[in-house]
Design a protein around this motif. Sequence first.
Motif, PDB file in Angstrom:
ATOM      1  N   LEU A 107     -55.985  -0.537  -4.690  1.00 28.33           N
ATOM      2  CA  LEU A 107     -55.703   0.793  -5.228  1.00 28.33           C
ATOM      3  C   LEU A 107     -54.273   0.893  -5.747  1.00 28.33           C
ATOM      4  O   LEU A 107     -54.015   1.552  -6.767  1.00 28.33           O
ATOM      5  N   SER A 108     -53.349   0.259  -5.054  1.00 28.81           N
ATOM      6  CA  SER A 108     -51.947   0.309  -5.495  1.00 28.81           C
ATOM      7  C   SER A 108     -51.675  -0.649  -6.652  1.00 28.81           C
ATOM      8  O   SER A 108     -50.691  -0.476  -7.386  1.00 28.81           O
ATOM      9  N   LEU A 109     -52.534  -1.635  -6.848  1.00 30.42           N
ATOM     10  CA  LEU A 109     -52.336  -2.638  -7.903  1.00 30.42           C
ATOM     11  C   LEU A 109     -52.943  -2.226  -9.235  1.00 30.42           C
ATOM     12  O   LEU A 109     -52.270  -2.275 -10.283  1.00 30.42           O
ATOM     13  N   VAL A 110     -54.198  -1.795  -9.215  1.00 31.38           N
ATOM     14  CA  VAL A 110     -54.973  -1.590 -10.440  1.00 31.38           C
ATOM     15  C   VAL A 110     -54.318  -0.659 -11.457  1.00 31.38           C
ATOM     16  O   VAL A 110     -54.358  -0.927 -12.670  1.00 31.38           O
ATOM     17  N   PRO A 111     -53.683   0.467 -11.040  1.00 32.76           N
ATOM     18  CA  PRO A 111     -53.125   1.377 -12.050  1.00 32.76           C
ATOM     19  C   PRO A 111     -52.084   0.761 -12.973  1.00 32.76           C
ATOM     20  O   PRO A 111     -52.020   1.126 -14.162  1.00 32.76           O
ATOM     21  N   TRP A 112     -51.282  -0.188 -12.482  1.00 31.96           N
ATOM     22  CA  TRP A 112     -50.175  -0.688 -13.302  1.00 31.96           C
ATOM     23  C   TRP A 112     -50.625  -1.573 -14.456  1.00 31.96           C
ATOM     24  O   TRP A 112     -50.117  -1.393 -15.586  1.00 31.96           O
ATOM     25  N   PRO A 113     -51.551  -2.541 -14.273  1.00 33.78           N
ATOM     26  CA  PRO A 113     -52.054  -3.263 -15.449  1.00 33.78           C
ATOM     27  C   PRO A 113     -52.751  -2.338 -16.445  1.00 33.78           C
ATOM     28  O   PRO A 113     -52.624  -2.533 -17.662  1.00 33.78           O
ATOM     29  N   MET A 114     -53.468  -1.327 -15.936  1.00 36.95           N
ATOM     30  CA  MET A 114     -54.136  -0.387 -16.837  1.00 36.95           C
ATOM     31  C   MET A 114     -53.124   0.383 -17.677  1.00 36.95           C
ATOM     32  O   MET A 114     -53.291   0.534 -18.897  1.00 36.95           O
ATOM     33  N   LEU A 115     -52.052   0.860 -17.034  1.00 39.46           N
ATOM     34  CA  LEU A 115     -51.019   1.595 -17.772  1.00 39.46           C
ATOM     35  C   LEU A 115     -50.222   0.683 -18.696  1.00 39.46           C
ATOM     36  O   LEU A 115     -49.773   1.108 -19.767  1.00 39.46           O
ATOM     37  N   GLY A 116     -50.055  -0.584 -18.280  1.00 42.29           N
ATOM     38  CA  GLY A 116     -49.301  -1.508 -19.109  1.00 42.29           C
ATOM     39  C   GLY A 116     -50.058  -1.961 -20.344  1.00 42.29           C
ATOM     40  O   GLY A 116     -49.459  -2.210 -21.397  1.00 42.29           O
ATOM     41  N   ILE A 117     -51.377  -2.045 -20.243  1.00 39.13           N
ATOM     42  CA  ILE A 117     -52.193  -2.563 -21.352  1.00 39.13           C
ATOM     43  C   ILE A 117     -52.643  -1.460 -22.299  1.00 39.13           C
ATOM     44  O   ILE A 117     -52.601  -1.617 -23.522  1.00 39.13           O
ATOM     45  N   ASP A 118     -53.072  -0.321 -21.744  1.00 42.10           N
ATOM     46  CA  ASP A 118     -53.672   0.753 -22.551  1.00 42.10           C
ATOM     47  C   ASP A 118     -52.630   1.843 -22.832  1.00 42.10           C
ATOM     48  O   ASP A 118     -52.238   2.595 -21.947  1.00 42.10           O
ATOM     49  N   SER A 119     -52.209   1.941 -24.094  1.00 43.15           N
ATOM     50  CA  SER A 119     -51.218   2.947 -24.471  1.00 43.15           C
ATOM     51  C   SER A 119     -51.780   4.360 -24.397  1.00 43.15           C
ATOM     52  O   SER A 119     -51.031   5.327 -24.198  1.00 43.15           O
ATOM     53  N   ASN A 120     -53.106   4.501 -24.574  1.00 45.19           N
ATOM     54  CA  ASN A 120     -53.715   5.831 -24.494  1.00 45.19           C
ATOM     55  C   ASN A 120     -53.615   6.406 -23.086  1.00 45.19           C
ATOM     56  O   ASN A 120     -53.428   7.618 -22.915  1.00 45.19           O
ATOM     57  N   THR A 129     -51.332  11.005 -14.458  1.00 41.76           N
ATOM     58  CA  THR A 129     -51.278  11.656 -13.143  1.00 41.76           C
ATOM     59  C   THR A 129     -52.317  11.070 -12.198  1.00 41.76           C
ATOM     60  O   THR A 129     -52.020  10.790 -11.022  1.00 41.76           O
ATOM     61  N   VAL A 130     -53.525  10.869 -12.685  1.00 46.68           N
ATOM     62  CA  VAL A 130     -54.601  10.322 -11.851  1.00 46.68           C
ATOM     63  C   VAL A 130     -54.254   8.913 -11.381  1.00 46.68           C
ATOM     64  O   VAL A 130     -54.396   8.573 -10.190  1.00 46.68           O
ATOM     65  N   LEU A 131     -53.774   8.079 -12.292  1.00 47.86           N
ATOM     66  CA  LEU A 131     -53.477   6.687 -11.937  1.00 47.86           C
ATOM     67  C   LEU A 131     -52.286   6.593 -10.979  1.00 47.86           C
ATOM     68  O   LEU A 131     -52.275   5.754 -10.071  1.00 47.86           O
ATOM     69  N   LEU A 132     -51.289   7.439 -11.181  1.00 45.40           N
ATOM     70  CA  LEU A 132     -50.155   7.442 -10.252  1.00 45.40           C
ATOM     71  C   LEU A 132     -50.584   7.913  -8.861  1.00 45.40           C
ATOM     72  O   LEU A 132     -50.098   7.411  -7.840  1.00 45.40           O
ATOM     73  N   THR A 133     -51.516   8.873  -8.824  1.00 44.19           N
ATOM     74  CA  THR A 133     -52.039   9.343  -7.542  1.00 44.19           C
ATOM     75  C   THR A 133     -52.829   8.248  -6.837  1.00 44.19           C
ATOM     76  O   THR A 133     -52.727   8.077  -5.611  1.00 44.19           O
ATOM     77  N   VAL A 134     -53.616   7.499  -7.602  1.00 44.82           N
ATOM     78  CA  VAL A 134     -54.373   6.378  -7.033  1.00 44.82           C
ATOM     79  C   VAL A 134     -53.420   5.338  -6.450  1.00 44.82           C
ATOM     80  O   VAL A 134     -53.649   4.805  -5.350  1.00 44.82           O
ATOM     81  N   HIS A 135     -52.352   5.053  -7.176  1.00 46.71           N
ATOM     82  CA  HIS A 135     -51.366   4.088  -6.672  1.00 46.71           C
ATOM     83  C   HIS A 135     -50.772   4.567  -5.350  1.00 46.71           C
ATOM     84  O   HIS A 135     -50.652   3.786  -4.385  1.00 46.71           O
ATOM     85  N   ASN A 136     -50.386   5.833  -5.272  1.00 51.54           N
ATOM     86  CA  ASN A 136     -49.805   6.361  -4.039  1.00 51.54           C
ATOM     87  C   ASN A 136     -50.823   6.416  -2.913  1.00 51.54           C
ATOM     88  O   ASN A 136     -50.465   6.257  -1.738  1.00 51.54           O
ATOM     89  N   LEU A 137     -52.081   6.630  -3.251  1.00 50.88           N
ATOM     90  CA  LEU A 137     -53.138   6.581  -2.240  1.00 50.88           C
ATOM     91  C   LEU A 137     -53.192   5.199  -1.602  1.00 50.88           C
ATOM     92  O   LEU A 137     -53.261   5.061  -0.373  1.00 50.88           O
ATOM     93  N   GLY A 138     -53.151   4.163  -2.433  1.00 43.56           N
ATOM     94  CA  GLY A 138     -53.158   2.797  -1.911  1.00 43.56           C
ATOM     95  C   GLY A 138     -51.909   2.473  -1.111  1.00 43.56           C
ATOM     96  O   GLY A 138     -51.980   1.850  -0.045  1.00 43.56           O
ATOM     97  N   SER A 139     -50.750   2.916  -1.600  1.00 43.30           N
ATOM     98  CA  SER A 139     -49.498   2.630  -0.893  1.00 43.30           C
ATOM     99  C   SER A 139     -49.452   3.323   0.462  1.00 43.30           C
ATOM    100  O   SER A 139     -49.033   2.736   1.467  1.00 43.30           O
ATOM    101  N   ALA A 140     -49.894   4.594   0.501  1.00 44.85           N
ATOM    102  CA  ALA A 140     -49.890   5.334   1.766  1.00 44.85           C
ATOM    103  C   ALA A 140     -50.874   4.729   2.761  1.00 44.85           C
ATOM    104  O   ALA A 140     -50.574   4.613   3.960  1.00 44.85           O
ATOM    105  N   MET A 141     -52.047   4.332   2.279  1.00 43.48           N
ATOM    106  CA  MET A 141     -53.040   3.723   3.154  1.00 43.48           C
ATOM    107  C   MET A 141     -52.529   2.387   3.702  1.00 43.48           C
ATOM    108  O   MET A 141     -52.687   2.090   4.893  1.00 43.48           O
ATOM    109  N   ALA A 142     -51.901   1.582   2.850  1.00 38.69           N
ATOM    110  CA  ALA A 142     -51.346   0.307   3.307  1.00 38.69           C
ATOM    111  C   ALA A 142     -50.266   0.527   4.356  1.00 38.69           C
ATOM    112  O   ALA A 142     -50.161  -0.217   5.340  1.00 38.69           O
ATOM    113  N   ASP A 143     -49.452   1.562   4.176  1.00 46.71           N
ATOM    114  CA  ASP A 143     -48.399   1.875   5.125  1.00 46.71           C
ATOM    115  C   ASP A 143     -48.980   2.211   6.497  1.00 46.71           C
ATOM    116  O   ASP A 143     -48.471   1.761   7.538  1.00 46.71           O
ATOM    117  N   VAL A 144     -50.068   2.990   6.525  1.00 51.38           N
ATOM    118  CA  VAL A 144     -50.714   3.356   7.789  1.00 51.38           C
ATOM    119  C   VAL A 144     -51.338   2.138   8.457  1.00 51.38           C
ATOM    120  O   VAL A 144     -51.187   1.926   9.664  1.00 51.38           O
TER     121      VAL A 144
END
Length: 501
Positions: A107-120, A129-144
Amino acid sequence: MRIKDICLFFGVRKMIEWVKQLNKAFGASFLWLIFLIHFTQGSRSFVWTAVSYQLKDNLKLSPSASQFVSSIAFFPWSIKPLYGILSDCIPIKGRKRIPYLVIATLLSLVPWPMLGIDSNLRSSQWHLTVLLTVHNLGSAMADVVVDAMIAEAVRSERASFAGDLQSMTWLSMAVGGIWGSLLGGHALTNLQIDKIFLLFSVLPAIQLLSCGLVGENSADSKVSRESANSSKSHPGNGNGNILDEDNILLKKSSASATRRKRSQKNSNKRASMRTKSLIPEKGDSLISRWFHSLKTATYSLLRTFRQPIILRPMAWFFLAQITVPNLSTVMFYYQTEVLNLDGSFLGTARVVGWLGLMLGTFTYNRYLKTMKLRKILLWAHVGLSLLSLLDVILVSRLNLAYGVSDKIMVVSGSALADAVNQFKHLCPPGIEGTLFALFMSINNLGSTLGSFVGAGLASILNLSSGSFDNLGLGIAMQVLCTFIPIAFLFLIPKEATGISA
């Protein structure tokens, strides 16, 4: 110079011996995973600097709109106990940690290649906003999950290493924060934002591969044993001992009140009867056992949370966050548009901020542990109000009249504010184990809501890109709001000190 070399040699040698001891106790794979996860958490400043510029320069969002997006994106950090309860109560293929860590890392990985590849995707406020939220969801879950792994690793004969692992996590995060802040600003001057997104994805990718290095025993063989012991330990999450420690601390904290002890004893008896009714029968289906486990964990956590000695301090820390509007995004716009400070310098300022945070931690551990918690928090808020006046001086341009440059004002303000802010995150007394995750989540929720309040204030004062006439008024209101939590310090136990906290 020779003395310095000798001190450096012995310092490095001591560090190497410390690492060898941890390696012998826990294994290199486990230590590497712990280090990497917290290093990645700290180094997120590398990519979030680029996100800030993406929102400001490419999406052309106002400061309030940009802060609104960031507040939504960081909301997953406000519900951390849910991830812990989920991983504790619903094993995946008999395992409670590694599968969830893999999911969190994805969850924390997938958003960044998507944002890096797709300019839209980068150009859409909603998608970003959705992709950044998904990233934080993964980061928070990993932290727990990694915190739970550390708690399990230091049980029984390795309990003496608990402080060492905690020191390692903070050190890893600090190193990651300094690295990410330092390189993040410089990357903006040499790379496109899409390249920065792609480059950052390397860290969670390495983290994903590292998950396979650590083994985990199946939890299936423990289910019947945990069910048999649940009536004794009243587990709040699949780990009975953690909430046992919380309940013991609660009883110790209220030992001086005889009447409270009697009522607590009676409530524990009633809770024991209710908990027994929540234990699933042997013939129940797997889904039914999961449901009963989730219900038991949630009930036990809420029951503990309702204790006044827990609820009142948590209420204060929540109020301390929500009553002070966060204008950091507005200040970022002001610094880049009016003061013309570049990303490289702002990254360096954040490095100084991390050093200030470490200084605040050292100062507290060295000199303030025996001071009353109320007094520490009182002076922390007074200090923050005084430091906010530095922003008033900066915005009014009075610093130039006395020959003080804007860069010195920004760097000194960042370092001192982060150092003082560290005292606002002291853990109240009785908050250990599972309750610490709840405490941090409430803190994060208050911070998120404070960001929403700041975004609303910026909108009311018409603070936007190129229009900062009312910024001084906004900061003055922020200074006044800093004194509001002081009026509620009665919620903090009177005799609580840094040691008891």
